[in-house]
Design an enzyme around this catalytic site. Sequence first.
Site, PDB file in Angstrom:
ATOM      1  N   LYS A 193       0.829  -1.198   0.000  1.00 28.95           N
ATOM      2  CA  LYS A 193       0.000   0.000   0.000  1.00 28.95           C
ATOM      3  C   LYS A 193       0.877   1.268   0.000  1.00 28.95           C
ATOM      4  O   LYS A 193       2.070   1.201   0.307  1.00 28.95           O
ATOM      5  CB  LYS A 193      -0.937  -0.011   1.214  1.00 28.95           C
ATOM      6  CG  LYS A 193      -1.816  -1.266   1.331  1.00 28.95           C
ATOM      7  CD  LYS A 193      -2.756  -1.463   0.147  1.00 28.95           C
ATOM      8  CE  LYS A 193      -3.986  -2.306   0.420  1.00 28.95           C
ATOM      9  NZ  LYS A 193      -3.814  -3.768   0.395  1.00 28.95           N
TER      10      LYS A 193
HETATM   11  C1  LIG Z   1      -5.074  -4.736   1.100  1.00 29.51           C
HETATM   12  C2  LIG Z   1      -6.561  -4.726   1.258  1.00 29.51           C
HETATM   13  C3  LIG Z   1      -7.203  -5.237   2.406  1.00 29.51           C
HETATM   14  C4  LIG Z   1      -6.487  -6.064   3.423  1.00 29.51           C
HETATM   15  O1  LIG Z   1      -5.478  -5.447   4.084  1.00 29.51           O
HETATM   16  P1  LIG Z   1      -4.291  -6.342   4.734  1.00 29.51           P
HETATM   17  O2  LIG Z   1      -3.513  -5.314   5.494  1.00 29.51           O
HETATM   18  O3  LIG Z   1      -3.531  -6.947   3.611  1.00 29.51           O
HETATM   19  O4  LIG Z   1      -4.917  -7.352   5.624  1.00 29.51           O
HETATM   20  C5  LIG Z   1      -8.566  -5.048   2.541  1.00 29.51           C
HETATM   21  N1  LIG Z   1      -9.284  -4.420   1.589  1.00 29.51           N
HETATM   22  C6  LIG Z   1      -8.722  -3.946   0.471  1.00 29.51           C
HETATM   23  C7  LIG Z   1      -9.580  -3.241  -0.522  1.00 29.51           C
HETATM   24  C8  LIG Z   1      -7.345  -4.098   0.246  1.00 29.51           C
HETATM   25  O5  LIG Z   1      -6.797  -3.681  -0.900  1.00 29.51           O
END
Ligand SMILES: *Cc1c(COP(=O)(O)O)cnc(C)c1O
Length: 358
Positions: free
Chosen positions: A181
């Site tokens: 992210k």
């Molecule tokens: C990355 C993501 C998640 C999950 O987050 P993690 O930190 O990987 O558990 C949830 N929703 C969306 C839309 C994502 O892109």
Amino acid sequence: MIPVTKPFLPPREEYNKYLNDIWDRQWLTNHGPLVNELESSLKRYLHASNLLFLSNGTIAIQIAIKALDLSGEVITTPFSYVATTSTIVWENCKPVFVDIDPLTFNIDPDKIEAAITEKTTAILATHVFGNACNIDQIQAIAKKHQLKVIYDAAHCFGSLYNGSSVFEYGDISTCSFHATKIFHTVEGGAVFTTQPELIDRMALLRNFGHTSPVTFDGIGINAKNSEFHAAMGLCCLEHMNEIFKTRKAQWHRYQAALQESNKVQLLTITKGCDFNCAYFPVVFESEAVLLKVMAALNLQYIQPRRYFFPSLNTINYVDNNSCPNSESIAQRVLCLPLYHTLRKEDQDLILKVVLKNI
Ligand SMILES: *Cc1c(COP(=O)(O)O)cnc(C)c1O
């Protein structure tokens, strides 16, 4: 190799400085000083009312669902990462999919009311790719039908809506700080809310329900995060302004090169949204064109990703209510590489290959 994203890594010595402090204190996890410092720094940076730093963005959604005591049916988007749906099912609720707006790729608020039944308790919408939903309309529907609202804002670090952080909207917003992210803590996530009583409840849920070492108030889970993860977040936060600057310039280069083409569809930014340029999705005319472009890029060691595929209403543990817009976009959408150290010449090559194959 040019991947779809590369994590930002701060200069080693900046992280080492935090490691020395951790070794001195020997306090590794359980609400340590770096976790507290990260929470207050994020609050300031994002102008957020309240937040809790958690172990990941998936457990953030689960804690949000638990804190709001949801049951029955939850109206949600089929166009998102699988965690948006799996968390609803994991928490024993039933996802009811409402199709997306074909321009913003977010849940279409005009279709929400038709999906509400007496079992509906909430709306869980994703601001996909960092582009805000039509929040005003969703909040008005929720108010009218007395539904709770959770926003999966995993992609939204830095995005604004009507001048405020998108995390300030809904009963609870969640974010992911996963390494892929735009802002990350290696693994990590957060919940945000403007309601202090919800923060108190989620703080209990995050830590086994402990009210003291020997007393508990209700069920909880372990959703804490460590000093090492907080340290990475504190390092990355120092570089966010520069990351956003680079990211925006790269995003606009893609946009300028592709917007004239009538062969691809690009993301339409929601009115009122100040977009963080987290992703660059491109929708092709057909899945066949997508596969052709992907193969041509792979030949050059470029790895775009099919974000998001498949449409979540088609996975094998949900009831499939048909969502033609989402199914069609999911089959045809590709995210182009976008990360801090992506070079101009790499971007030129990516654009050349894409334009040649559409
Ligand atoms: C990355 C993501 C998640 C999950 O987050 P993690 O930190 O990987 O558990 C949830 N929703 C969306 C839309 C994502 O892109």
